[in-house]
Design an enzyme around this catalytic site. Sequence first.
Site, mmCIF file in Angstrom:
data_model
loop_
_atom_site.group_PDB
_atom_site.id
_atom_site.type_symbol
_atom_site.label_atom_id
_atom_site.label_comp_id
_atom_site.label_asym_id
_atom_site.label_seq_id
_atom_site.Cartn_x
_atom_site.Cartn_y
_atom_site.Cartn_z
ATOM 1 N N LYS A 25 0.844 -1.201 0.000
ATOM 2 C CA LYS A 25 0.000 0.000 0.000
ATOM 3 C C LYS A 25 0.875 1.245 0.000
ATOM 4 O O LYS A 25 2.068 1.212 0.343
ATOM 5 C CB LYS A 25 -0.935 0.022 1.218
ATOM 6 N N ASP B 53 -3.184 -0.998 10.482
ATOM 7 C CA ASP B 53 -3.259 -0.981 9.011
ATOM 8 C C ASP B 53 -4.011 -2.182 8.441
ATOM 9 O O ASP B 53 -4.430 -2.148 7.282
ATOM 10 C CB ASP B 53 -1.849 -0.997 8.402
#
Length: 279
Positions: free
Chosen positions: A9, A134
């Site tokens: 990401k 996350d």
Amino acid sequence: MIQVKAPAKLNLSLRILAKRDDGFHALDTLMIRLPELADVLTISEAEAFVFTCSDPTVPGDESNLVVKAVRAWEAASGRKAECSIHLEKHVPHGAGLGGGSSDAATALAVVNDLHGSLLPVERLIEIAGTFGSDIPFFLMPGAVRCTGRGEILEPAPSPPALPVLLLKPAFGVATPDAYKRWKDSLPLPGVRYDAQVFPWGELVNDLERPVFEKHRLLAEVKEWLLNRPEVAGALMSGSGSTMFAVLHDLTDARTVADEARMELDPGLWSWAGMTDGEE
């Protein structure tokens, strides 16, 4: 046997709003995926859960996020996981790219599917948030705005697919250390921290200040990138140590990476590709 990719990401924006009473920081961050940069999980049926990894520096014990994910699924479902998972690492760790979090989320989803989808995705997201801020992001599609300590998720408009170049030095950055230094950190003279505004959104990262103060090379990489004609914008992802550049044209990536190694650090790791997004 099945193989599943666990993509990295990027944080296009990361704002720290305040220190919370629970010790975490209140965040507002927009995250997107790098579908072409991914670890690979190979899952096979087995009598009992076994975890292995291609990278000997990655711990294979109960401290590993994949193992934590499977144990959390077992506790929530009341079932023992009957599978083996082999993790083939491609996403560098300590890089701010969410490799370990993505591995954990992918393992959580795949183990659940393998055992008859005992838990709904909403429950998986809830479980994921208990052992990594996350991790829930990777259980949702598309761009996601994350608030709270990162566990409150809201689908966001996807920026267009962006050509990006990633540069990472040999060292990593410990996320807890970056957050610990945030409150008392000071900006470095001559380094640009302000938001870089584009039609699709902005690039800004409040963790650059504490991380750059400790790791001056990263500040140097950012400023070097921003001065390149091929680069539209540059930022640190997450808590670092990866710096990324949004390029005008992906074909320029190799030239920029080669010159960065010549002028800044011969040991820089690089990767170039497109972000997930609207074409």
